[in-house]
Design a protein around this motif. Structure first.
Motif, PDB file in Angstrom:
ATOM      1  N   UNK A  52       9.082   1.057   0.207  1.00 32.73           N
ATOM      2  CA  UNK A  52       8.703   2.392   0.675  1.00 32.73           C
ATOM      3  C   UNK A  52       8.675   3.391  -0.483  1.00 32.73           C
ATOM      4  N   UNK A  53       9.648   3.300  -1.394  1.00 24.13           N
ATOM      5  CA  UNK A  53       9.793   4.284  -2.458  1.00 24.13           C
ATOM      6  C   UNK A  53       8.862   4.024  -3.634  1.00 24.13           C
ATOM      7  N   UNK A  54       8.581   2.743  -3.959  1.00 22.07           N
ATOM      8  CA  UNK A  54       7.775   2.418  -5.128  1.00 22.07           C
ATOM      9  C   UNK A  54       6.314   2.221  -4.736  1.00 22.07           C
ATOM     10  N   UNK A  55       5.385   2.888  -5.394  1.00 19.85           N
ATOM     11  CA  UNK A  55       3.966   2.634  -5.122  1.00 19.85           C
ATOM     12  C   UNK A  55       3.544   1.320  -5.770  1.00 19.85           C
ATOM     13  N   UNK A  56       3.295   0.326  -4.982  1.00 22.89           N
ATOM     14  CA  UNK A  56       2.946  -0.997  -5.502  1.00 22.89           C
ATOM     15  C   UNK A  56       1.535  -1.346  -5.042  1.00 22.89           C
ATOM     16  N   UNK A  57       0.519  -1.085  -5.882  1.00 25.77           N
ATOM     17  CA  UNK A  57      -0.842  -1.447  -5.476  1.00 25.77           C
ATOM     18  C   UNK A  57      -0.995  -2.960  -5.412  1.00 25.77           C
ATOM     19  N   UNK A  58      -1.710  -3.441  -4.415  1.00 20.95           N
ATOM     20  CA  UNK A  58      -1.941  -4.883  -4.303  1.00 20.95           C
ATOM     21  C   UNK A  58      -3.183  -5.304  -5.054  1.00 20.95           C
ATOM     22  N   UNK A  59      -4.078  -4.354  -5.344  1.00 25.34           N
ATOM     23  CA  UNK A  59      -5.269  -4.670  -6.129  1.00 25.34           C
ATOM     24  C   UNK A  59      -5.795  -3.386  -6.746  1.00 25.34           C
ATOM     25  N   UNK A  60      -6.456  -3.512  -7.866  1.00 25.30           N
ATOM     26  CA  UNK A  60      -7.069  -2.348  -8.494  1.00 25.30           C
ATOM     27  C   UNK A  60      -8.455  -2.070  -7.908  1.00 25.30           C
ATOM     28  N   UNK A  61      -9.038  -3.021  -7.181  1.00 26.71           N
ATOM     29  CA  UNK A  61     -10.362  -2.832  -6.610  1.00 26.71           C
ATOM     30  C   UNK A  61     -11.448  -2.674  -7.648  1.00 26.71           C
TER      31      UNK A  61
END
Length: 196
Positions: A52-61
């Motif tokens: 919830x606290x860390x922004x973790x992108x799953x892909x850069x797109x």
């Protein structure tokens, strides 16, 4: 206490000790059983706040950007593609310290006496606005700069592996042929609108 009574007590103790030793060897080992609530609940309580606290992108797109960029015009015509790896920079929680940059890698089988590959890439990269390469090198790295569309984020790496000096694990070319490894990476994907 008479001697016979003392002897009987000793025999009882010896018999009990023998019985204890025999049953100890015959008893099954204790099996530890972990319930669903135990360690799984603790792991969920610890990891959930991080997600919830860390922004973790799953892909850069970045797929569209990669397809429209260097990949389109840099397929060496005198080489046969041995393998191709493409990635969009997928990041997992445990990989936050070293995310894989989006891009791709191609391995070409080329003639062992082919020394024109870097010159061919140099001509096409210059036409796309890149700086000059060293056409006589066996290892070449070039980074784009001064282009608003790229923003200094693209890196190209060219490596030539001569016959007999091909590292283990790479695709095996036909006898007497060399390998040309062409890698294209986007090191700062957040500076490209399509990659945010």
């Amino acid at each position: 206490m008479t001697d016979s009574t003392w002897l009987a007590i000793q025999c009882c103790w010896i018999a009990w000790l023998a019985y204890w030793v025999i049953t100890a060897f015959a008893t099954k080992r204790t099996i530890e059983r972990r319930g669903f609530i135990g360690y799984r609940l603790v792991a969920a309580v610890v990891i959930a706040p991080l997600l919830v606290l860390l922004p973790v992108p799953t892909t850069f797109g970045c797929r569209a950007f990669i397809d429209a960029s260097a990949e389109a015009g840099l397929a060496y015509p005198d080489g046969r593609v041995l393998s191709y790896q493409s990635h969009e920079g997928v990041r997992q929680l445990i990989e936050l310290s070293s995310p894989q940059p989006p891009g791709f890698t191609k391995y070409f089988a080329i003639s062992g006496d082919d020394r024109g590959a870097f010159r061919w890439f140099d001509q096409r990269l210059r036409a796309m606005g890149w700086g000059p390469l060293n056409p006589d090198a066996d290892l070449q790295v070039s980074q784009s700069s001064g282009d608003a569309a790229r923003g200094g984020t693209e890196v190209i790496s060219l490596v030539r592996f001569d016959p007999g000096r091909i590292p283990p694990g790479l695709a095996t070319p036909p006898e007497g042929q060399a390998i040309l490894r062409f890698t294209y990476l986007i090191l700062e994907p957040t500076r490209i609108p399509a990659c945010r």
